[in-house]
Design an enzyme around this catalytic site. Structure first.
Site, PDB file in Angstrom:
ATOM      1  N   GLU A  50      53.347  27.255  37.051  1.00  0.00           N
ATOM      2  CA  GLU A  50      52.314  27.540  38.041  1.00  0.00           C
ATOM      3  C   GLU A  50      51.103  26.652  37.770  1.00  0.00           C
ATOM      4  O   GLU A  50      50.242  27.010  36.959  1.00  0.00           O
ATOM      5  CB  GLU A  50      51.876  29.009  37.961  1.00  0.00           C
ATOM      6  CG  GLU A  50      52.955  29.999  38.337  1.00  0.00           C
ATOM      7  CD  GLU A  50      52.364  31.303  38.854  1.00  0.00           C
ATOM      8  OE1 GLU A  50      52.709  31.683  39.964  1.00  0.00           O
ATOM      9  OE2 GLU A  50      51.538  31.920  38.154  1.00  0.00           O
TER      10      GLU A  50
ATOM     11  N   GLU B  95      45.719  33.450  35.160  1.00  0.00           N
ATOM     12  CA  GLU B  95      44.498  34.278  35.221  1.00  0.00           C
ATOM     13  C   GLU B  95      44.258  34.985  33.895  1.00  0.00           C
ATOM     14  O   GLU B  95      43.111  35.202  33.494  1.00  0.00           O
ATOM     15  CB  GLU B  95      44.612  35.258  36.407  1.00  0.00           C
ATOM     16  CG  GLU B  95      44.430  34.513  37.727  1.00  0.00           C
ATOM     17  CD  GLU B  95      45.257  35.030  38.892  1.00  0.00           C
ATOM     18  OE1 GLU B  95      45.697  36.195  38.851  1.00  0.00           O
ATOM     19  OE2 GLU B  95      45.468  34.240  39.843  1.00  0.00           O
TER      20      GLU B  95
ATOM     21  N   LYS C 141      49.069  41.056  41.521  1.00  0.00           N
ATOM     22  CA  LYS C 141      47.774  40.939  40.837  1.00  0.00           C
ATOM     23  C   LYS C 141      47.036  42.283  40.935  1.00  0.00           C
ATOM     24  O   LYS C 141      47.666  43.319  40.813  1.00  0.00           O
ATOM     25  CB  LYS C 141      46.994  39.757  41.410  1.00  0.00           C
ATOM     26  CG  LYS C 141      47.838  38.472  41.391  1.00  0.00           C
ATOM     27  CD  LYS C 141      47.093  37.224  41.721  1.00  0.00           C
ATOM     28  CE  LYS C 141      48.054  36.030  41.660  1.00  0.00           C
ATOM     29  NZ  LYS C 141      47.403  34.752  41.882  1.00  0.00           N
TER      30      LYS C 141
HETATM   31  P1  13P Z   1      49.379  32.468  45.141  1.00  0.00           P
HETATM   32  O1  13P Z   1      50.790  32.561  45.670  1.00  0.00           O
HETATM   33  O2  13P Z   1      48.432  33.418  45.808  1.00  0.00           O
HETATM   34  O3  13P Z   1      48.903  31.050  45.105  1.00  0.00           O
HETATM   35  O4  13P Z   1      49.436  32.970  43.618  1.00  0.00           O
HETATM   36  C1  13P Z   1      50.380  32.410  42.780  1.00  0.00           C
HETATM   37  C2  13P Z   1      50.427  33.204  41.531  1.00  0.00           C
HETATM   38  O5  13P Z   1      49.491  33.203  40.755  1.00  0.00           O
HETATM   39  C3  13P Z   1      51.622  34.023  41.281  1.00  0.00           C
HETATM   40  O6  13P Z   1      51.652  34.470  39.978  1.00  0.00           O
END
Ligand code: 13P
Length: 261
Positions: A178, A108, A21
């Site tokens: 996800e 996101e 990210k």
């Molecule tokens: P987390 O593993 O922090 O929950 O994030 C998942 C994610 O969005 C991976 O693309």
């Protein structure tokens, strides 16, 4: 069937994908890579994918160039190859920086930046046309799950993808399921919940003429404590991980778990 038997049959290694990210600029990414390389060796049963921020792509792909088990990818691209699109990066640009895979439609991007199902499909098709691999993310929100609309949302997100990506190109496309309620919340989907949606996705694309078995990763609060149980399910081909992928020692430990379990 045992996990090993399934691996042997499908010849498909597990994918451990790290989505950093908006973390790790070039200096932090370089030191992550150095430490991670010291801690791990290539293993035939797994493939390691890294999604650094765009500015760190070249650094990570350079650092990992000696590792055939590593694929570096971009977190987002525009579907046009060039032009007046301030702030965007194109597929040829990320390819030049070393990307072999592109994350498309992360929740996101969809929820914070308003990407539509249509735009996501357009990006995935453009990534495939350019010869790279799209890792397309799907998933429902908590409100959608609680109101029994998970299946409806998954089908709605898949539809433009099925329209824009020809059936024979799905062999190069990977899906990540996800669920939005599991991302960064510490509350992962149970292996059963994840497996059920993976099967729904496979059934849906199969019914629409996509040959073979599409690869599907699970993402959302995956960590060293739950990865073995998740990957024990044959419906999962790997994991897409945010928070638990940021520290090189922790990530090196996690990618050592789950394969052959
Ligand atoms: P987390 O593993 O922090 O929950 O994030 C998942 C994610 O969005 C991976 O693309």
């Amino acid at each position: 069937m045992t996990h090993e038997a399934r691996r042997g049959l499908t010849m498909r290694p597990l994918i451990y994908a790290a989505n950093w990210k908006m973390n790790h600029g070039p200096a932090a990414a370089a030191s992550f890579a150095k430490r991670f390389l010291d801690l791990t060796a290539p293993a035939p049963e797994r493939s390691l994918w890294f999604f650094p921020p765009a500015v760190s792509l070249a650094v990570v792909s350079q650092a990992m160039r000696s590792r055939p088990d590593v694929l570096v990818g971009a977190q987002n691209v525009h579907w046009e190859a060039k032009g007046a699109f301030t702030g965007e990066v194109s597929i040829p640009m990320v390819h030049e920086a070393g990307a072999g895979v592109v994350l498309v439609g992360h929740s996101e991007r969809r929820h914070l930046f308003g990407e539509t199902d249509e735009q996501v499909a357009r990006k995935a098709a453009a990534v495939l046309r350019a010869g790279l691999k799209p890792l397309v993310c799907l998933g429902e929100t908590l409100a959608e799950r609680e109101s029994g609309r998970t299946e409806h949302v998954i089908l709605r997100q898949l539809e433009p993808l099925l329209e824009k990506v020809p059936a024979e190109e799905w062999a190069r496309l990977v899906i990540a399921y996800e669920p939005v309620w599991a991302i960064g919340t510490g509350k992962n989907a149970t292996p059963d919940d994840a497996a059920q949606v993976h099967e729904l996705i496979r059934f849906t694309v199969g019914r629409r003429g996509v040959p073979g078995r599409v690869s599907i990763l699970y993402g959302g609060s995956v960590n060293a404590g739950n990865v073995i149980a998740l990957l024990a399910r044959p419906e999962l081909d790997g994991v897409l991980v945010g928070g638990a992928s940021l520290d090189p020692d922790g990530w090196a430990e996690l990618v050592g778990l789950g394969a052959g379990s």
